[in-house]
Design an enzyme around this catalytic site. Structure first.
Site, PDB file in Angstrom:
ATOM      1  N   GLY A 121       0.818  -1.212   0.000  1.00 24.58           N
ATOM      2  CA  GLY A 121       0.000   0.000   0.000  1.00 24.58           C
ATOM      3  C   GLY A 121       0.846   1.253   0.000  1.00 24.58           C
ATOM      4  CB  SER A 122       2.298   3.439  -1.584  1.00 25.44           C
ATOM      5  OG  SER A 122       1.970   2.961  -2.855  1.00 25.44           O
ATOM      6  CB  SER A 153       3.267  -3.518  -3.413  1.00 15.63           C
ATOM      7  OG  SER A 153       3.417  -2.222  -3.941  1.00 15.63           O
ATOM      8  CD  GLU A 196       4.393  -5.864 -11.048  1.00 17.02           C
ATOM      9  OE1 GLU A 196       3.601  -5.108 -10.458  1.00 17.02           O
ATOM     10  OE2 GLU A 196       4.728  -6.973 -10.601  1.00 17.02           O
ATOM     11  CG  HIS A 228       1.410  -3.486  -8.450  1.00 18.41           C
ATOM     12  ND1 HIS A 228       2.686  -3.967  -8.258  1.00 18.41           N
ATOM     13  CD2 HIS A 228       1.098  -2.800  -7.319  1.00 18.41           C
ATOM     14  CE1 HIS A 228       3.118  -3.579  -7.075  1.00 18.41           C
ATOM     15  NE2 HIS A 228       2.173  -2.874  -6.473  1.00 18.41           N
TER      16      HIS A 228
END
Length: 602
Positions: free
Chosen positions: A144-145, A226, A353, A466
């Site tokens: 989730g960055s 991620s 991606e 992604h």
């Protein structure tokens, strides 16, 4: 006489049934109540695929990071006196939710599905039934960055993996965004990386407690996707984490990716920028932190998105930083020096991606049409994804990614930008991480995920996106009522088997020899394994030319042309001055000539 014997028989049967019920009840209670170092926890039985899994949801692993504990490292728990009811997911950590496509499953499925709170440091455990002895443990870290995410999402449900592969699955919540990664490096009140320290404390909890659940603390594999995969690779780089796990799986992310880690200077600068926006500019750091601790978390969330002035569609406003504690240097440097845990890793990426990021604002892109973009829109997209890069640098990207032999295809610019974003941010960093790891004599395995889920709500042009291998890793296609295809169910089972094999043995092939062998990745051959519903294949040198561009050529372009725009401006200014001088000289000369001619006529 006969009636009396019948009565005795009935009494005997009733007594037997009563004893059986009491035995089963005590057996069941024993299964769902487990004593941890902090106290007893009660779980629940879940019916799964004709069997049972015992789930413990929402077990606290740290003190709630409230008040004076905001921005600080997580604090260990004290004991609780009663039985902790671990039968439902706990709060999700505070975060901004995705409001880009209201009501659309493709984006909503990633939004938190429990209440938001700072009191969010809880973990979940799924164990097969009957309770195993010394089972391998797999610990999931969500992505989730570093800005969003929660362990309670349906796609992260560990029950199928626990049931089918008889492993113990653990997942935890960790703080994200400014509340998890705001940093004034060197200051214990806000040291930075507290979201990573949350994860680390959860790993310590597993080491202390998992044996009581039937797990083996000496067989623990981290896996994540991620930013979760970047987290896993940061634990590989952080010496304090090394004793807490055995192996690592990285899905579509790594710590050397350009978005994963910020410098100490940049981390501090972003904290000061947030403080300014929120009205907390003060003379010293202690006063700044004191002010920020008194702000409502929602106010912090509202302002944290503005701390990066040149925000891209892949901005990580507050994320991991070099704090001198969890992380002693930039990941590239540590990889180059070989300063990482020596173990086995399994790494991989998905075919498309980049597309997941394009629909969030790249010019000409939409989830509601085919996103056929023009050359101009492609160039505008490059400006968004590469702010601060010179025009020459952006032109070099366009030149490298254009298929000049087939430049009439309508899709060419759309596909090129997908490849640019995916290669630069995900695929090439993951390959480079794997090479560096392998070069130090560690066994590494690499995959290329090629299957587009039949349940994917995003449009066809977005391809194998992604994040959309996760449902196959966690076995969601095994739930018949969801209506995946039979081929997808078989495919999901094969992936779970390979992931579990790797967790158990350090090799995705396990002990079986009846299927295509997944080879070890070596930097000279770079063999990788394709994953799809067809028979897997072994190929070599994935995206080799593109990754050489990003790892070797593009950095040199930036080095040479990084200030080319400034040089050009200076040259133009100089030329303008020179031109003025020349014009002035010409005017003076013309004036002189004119006067000379006038004098000659006298």
């Amino acid at each position: 006489m006969q009636s009396r014997s019948t009565v005795i028989y009935i009494r005997f049967v009733l007594w037997f049934l009563l004893l059986w019920v009491l035995f089963e009840k005590s057996h069941t209670e024993e299964d769902i109540i487990i004593t941890t170092k902090n106290g007893k926890v009660r779980g629940m039985h879940l019916p799964v695929l004709g069997g049972t899994v015992t789930a413990f949801l929402g077990i606290p692993y740290a003190q709630p990071p409230l008040g004076r504990l905001r921005f600080k490292k997580p604090q260990s728990l004290t004991k609780w006196p009663d039985i902790w009811n671990a039968t439902k997911y706990a709060n999700s950590c505070y975060q901004n939710t995705d409001q880009s496509f209201p009501g659309f499953l493709g984006s909503e499925m990633w939004n938190p599905n429990t209440d938001l709170s700072e009191d969010c440091l809880y973990l979940n455990v799924w164990i097969p039934t009957p309770k195993p002895k010394n089972a391998t443990v797999m610990i999931w870290i969500y992505g989730g960055s570093f800005q969003t995410g929660t362990s309670s999402l349906h796609v992260y449900d560990g029950k199928f993996l626990a049931r089918v592969e008889r492993v113990i699955v653990v997942s935890m919540n960790y703080r994200v965004g400014a509340l998890g990664f705001l940093a004034l490096p060197g200051n214990p009140e806000a040291p930075g990386n507290v979201g990573l320290f949350d994860q680390q404390l959860a790993l310590q909890w597993v080491q202390k407690n998992i044996a009581a659940f039937g797990g083996n603390p000496k067989s623990v594999t981290l896996f994540g996707e991620s930013a979760g995969a970047a987290s896993v690779s940061l634990h590989l780089l952080s010496p304090e984490s090394h004793p807490l796990f055995t192996r690592a799986i990285l899905q579509s992310g790594s710590s050397n990716a350009p978005w994963a880690v910020t410098s100490r200077y940049e981390a501090r600068n972003r904290t000061l920028t947030l403080a300014k926006f929120i009205g907390c500019s003060r003379e010293n750091d202690t006063e700044i932190i004191k002010c920020l601790r008194n702000k409502d978390p929602q106010e912090i969330l509202r302002h944290e998105v503005f701390v990066v002035p040149y925000g891209t569609l892949l901005s990580v406003n507050f994320g991991p930083t070099v704090d001198g504690d969890f992380l002693t240097d930039m990941p590239d440097t540590l990889l180059q020096l070989g300063q990482f845990k020596k173990t086995q890793i399994l790494v991989g990426v998905n075919k498309d991606e980049g597309t997941a990021f394009l629909v969030y604002g790249a010019p000409g892109f939409s989830k509601d049409n085919n996103s056929i973009i023009t050359r101009k829109e492609f160039q505008e997209g490059l400006k968004i994804f590469f702010p601060g890069v010179s025009e020459f640098g952006k032109e070099s990207i366009l030149f490298h990614y254009m298929d000049w032999l087939d430049d009439q295809r309508a899709e060419k610019y759309r596909e090129a930008l997908d490849d640019v974003v995916g290669d630069y941010n995900i695929i090439c960093p993951a390959l480079e991480f794997t090479k560096k790891f392998s070069d130090m004599g560690n066994n590494a395995f690499f995959y290329y995920f090629e299957h587009r889920s039949s349940k994917l709500p995003w449009p066809e042009w977005m391809g194998v996106m992604h994040g959309y291998e996760i449902e196959f890793v966690f076995g969601l296609p095994l739930e018949r009522r969801v209506n995946y295809t039979k081929a997808e169910e078989i495919f999901s089972r094969s992936i779970m088997k390979r992931w579990a094999n790797f967790a158990k043995y350090g090799n995705p092939n396990g002990t079986q020899n009846n299927s295509t062998r997944w080879p070890v990745f070596k930097s000279n051959e770079q063999k990788y394994f394709t994953l799809n519903t067809e028979s897997p294949k072994v190929n070599t040198k994935l995206r080799a030319q593109q990754c050489r561009f990003w790892t070797l050529f593009f950095p040199k372009v930036l080095e040479i042309t990084g200030n080319i725009d400034e040089v050009e401006r200076e040259w133009k200014a100089g030329f303008h001055r020179w031109n003025n001088y020349m014009m002035d000289w010409k005017n003076q000369f013309n004036d002189y000539t004119s006067k000379k001619e006038s004098c000659a006529g006298l």
